[in-house]
Design an enzyme around this catalytic site. Structure first.
Site, PDB file in Angstrom:
ATOM      1  N   HIS A 116     -16.341 -10.445  -5.658  1.00  0.00           N
ATOM      2  CA  HIS A 116     -17.698  -9.905  -5.805  1.00  0.00           C
ATOM      3  C   HIS A 116     -18.172 -10.160  -7.230  1.00  0.00           C
ATOM      4  O   HIS A 116     -17.409 -10.630  -8.082  1.00  0.00           O
ATOM      5  CB  HIS A 116     -17.742  -8.426  -5.429  1.00  0.00           C
TER       6      HIS A 116
ATOM      7  N   HIS B   4     -19.279  -8.175  -9.732  1.00  0.00           N
ATOM      8  CA  HIS B   4     -19.101  -7.321 -10.904  1.00  0.00           C
ATOM      9  C   HIS B   4     -18.327  -8.147 -11.921  1.00  0.00           C
ATOM     10  O   HIS B   4     -17.355  -8.836 -11.573  1.00  0.00           O
ATOM     11  CB  HIS B   4     -18.347  -6.026 -10.546  1.00  0.00           C
TER      12      HIS B   4
ATOM     13  N   ASP C  29     -16.129  -7.846 -14.177  1.00  0.00           N
ATOM     14  CA  ASP C  29     -14.677  -7.802 -14.407  1.00  0.00           C
ATOM     15  C   ASP C  29     -13.915  -8.637 -13.374  1.00  0.00           C
ATOM     16  O   ASP C  29     -12.696  -8.729 -13.434  1.00  0.00           O
ATOM     17  CB  ASP C  29     -14.157  -6.357 -14.459  1.00  0.00           C
ATOM     18  N   HIS C  30     -14.638  -9.270 -12.455  1.00  0.00           N
ATOM     19  CA  HIS C  30     -13.984 -10.119 -11.446  1.00  0.00           C
ATOM     20  C   HIS C  30     -14.357 -11.592 -11.576  1.00  0.00           C
ATOM     21  O   HIS C  30     -13.814 -12.421 -10.862  1.00  0.00           O
ATOM     22  CB  HIS C  30     -14.297  -9.605 -10.032  1.00  0.00           C
TER      23      HIS C  30
ATOM     24  N   HIS D 252     -18.070  -1.580  -1.090  1.00  0.00           N
ATOM     25  CA  HIS D 252     -18.173  -1.426  -2.536  1.00  0.00           C
ATOM     26  C   HIS D 252     -19.659  -1.281  -2.878  1.00  0.00           C
ATOM     27  O   HIS D 252     -20.494  -1.314  -1.986  1.00  0.00           O
ATOM     28  CB  HIS D 252     -17.517  -2.645  -3.202  1.00  0.00           C
TER      29      HIS D 252
ATOM     30  N   ASP E 157     -12.161  -4.701  -4.563  1.00  0.00           N
ATOM     31  CA  ASP E 157     -12.636  -3.371  -4.936  1.00  0.00           C
ATOM     32  C   ASP E 157     -13.161  -2.709  -3.678  1.00  0.00           C
ATOM     33  O   ASP E 157     -13.910  -3.317  -2.913  1.00  0.00           O
ATOM     34  CB  ASP E 157     -13.784  -3.480  -5.960  1.00  0.00           C
TER      35      ASP E 157
ATOM     36  N   HIS F 175      -6.120  -2.654 -10.826  1.00  0.00           N
ATOM     37  CA  HIS F 175      -7.520  -2.341 -11.143  1.00  0.00           C
ATOM     38  C   HIS F 175      -7.632  -0.931 -11.733  1.00  0.00           C
ATOM     39  O   HIS F 175      -8.481  -0.120 -11.346  1.00  0.00           O
ATOM     40  CB  HIS F 175      -8.401  -2.472  -9.882  1.00  0.00           C
TER      41      HIS F 175
HETATM   42 ZN   LIG Z   1     -16.402  -3.883  -8.621  1.00  0.00          ZN
END
Ligand SMILES: [Zn+2]
Length: 302
Positions: free
Chosen positions: A61, A63, A65-66, A141, A211, A269
């Site tokens: 996805h 976000h 941090d990914h 999510h 997530d 995570h």
């Molecule tokens: Zn996320």
């Protein structure tokens, strides 16, 4: 070899000790990168991952941090003179994000980069390679998000050498038997393949849940998996905050692992507010004993 190497296990903010999410799935000679948080290319260097064997990248996805490490990695591969093709599977807007970054720098990649957009809510097979099959499935999510299921194909049947010899099949033909072929004897009679072989062992499966809020809808993907990864952003005392932010706790991940009867659970995570990870194991192991922390630099066999 079918294994998962952890490159990052933190959520949201990179810290000096822990990096945002990234994992490498090794399927014999081929490598898949699963998520690519900031700093992933440094982790790849640190843990001596062979970049040249990287063939597929899966982004769960958008976000940051990914995937904030993605453009840096793609650019480095280009600077290193890569010519082998590379495929990225991820949410559709990612294609434009990458293209804008490349175009603004007038970067022409010397390797073929193909992009496979994942439609929100889609589940099903997205990749069939000679040894590997990958499916995606939606997770719940805050924005569209996908989990990935990796299956390593074992296509060869198990040969029963004594039976094969009893039917006077020459050893030179054994590999064709393992491929499922029948054998025709000189007198014209047929030796059926299943008289001299057994079906291949079941494919091994690694399921990456990305997530997600605690969601028993994931069970259908997890059922009987050899290894599952589930996020545990928080300990259970913060389960309300976890639910608000569409994340999960260690107790919840362990309950899913137990209900799905998987063989092993990996948790990661972690919120950067936690400096100690031991309490995550203390919470999950009473519910699901075979839980491990997705520790950076550690490789887990599927
Ligand atoms: Zn996320």
């Amino acid at each position: 070899m079918f294994a998962v190497t952890i490159l990052g296990n933190n959520s949201a903010i990179p810290t000096l000790e822990r990096h945002p999410t990234a994992q490498v799935v090794t399927c014999n000679e081929q490598l898949c990168l699963v998520d690519c948080g900031e700093g992933t290319q440094l982790q790849i260097a640190k843990y001596k991952i062979k970049r040249s064997r990287l063939r597929y990248i899966f982004i769960s996805h958008l976000h940051g941090d990914h995937y904030f490490g993605l453009i840096g990695l793609l650019n480095t591969l280009n600077l290193l003179g890569r010519t082998e093709p590379l495929s990225i599977y991820g949410p559709a807007p990612l294609e434009q994000i990458i293209q804008l970054q490349l175009d603004s720098a007038e970067t022409q990649l010397k390797y073929e980069l193909s992009f496979v957009p994942l439609t929100p809510g889609y589940s099903g097979i997205i990749l069939i390679d000679k040894e590997l099959q990958v499916s995606c499935f939606p997770t719940q999510h805050r924005i569209p998000c996908f989990g990935f299921s990796f299956e390593m194909q074992k296509r060869k049947r198990k040969l029963l050498p004594d039976q094969a010899r009893a039917y006077e099949i020459p050893a030179a033909y054994f590999s064709k038997l393992q491929d499922g072929e029948d054998y025709r004897r000189k007198d014209g009679t047929i030796v059926k393949n299943d008289w001299v072989t057994l079906p291949p062992p079941p494919a091994k499966r690694y399921v990456y849940c990305a997530d997600t809020i605690y969601d028993t809808g994931l069970l259908r993907w997890l059922e009987g998996a050899d290894l599952m990864y589930h996020e545990t952003t928080y300990l259970h005392e913060l389960h309300e905050r976890a639910a608000e932010r569409y994340h999960s706790t260690a107790v919840q991940a362990a309950s899913l692992a137990a209900a799905a009867r998987v063989k092993q659970l990996l948790i990661g995570h972690f919120s950067s507010k936690y400096t100690e990870l031991g309490p995550f194991l203390e919470e999950s192991r009473p519910i699901f004993e075979r839980t491990a922390i997705a520790e950076e630099g550690v490789t887990f066999l599927v």
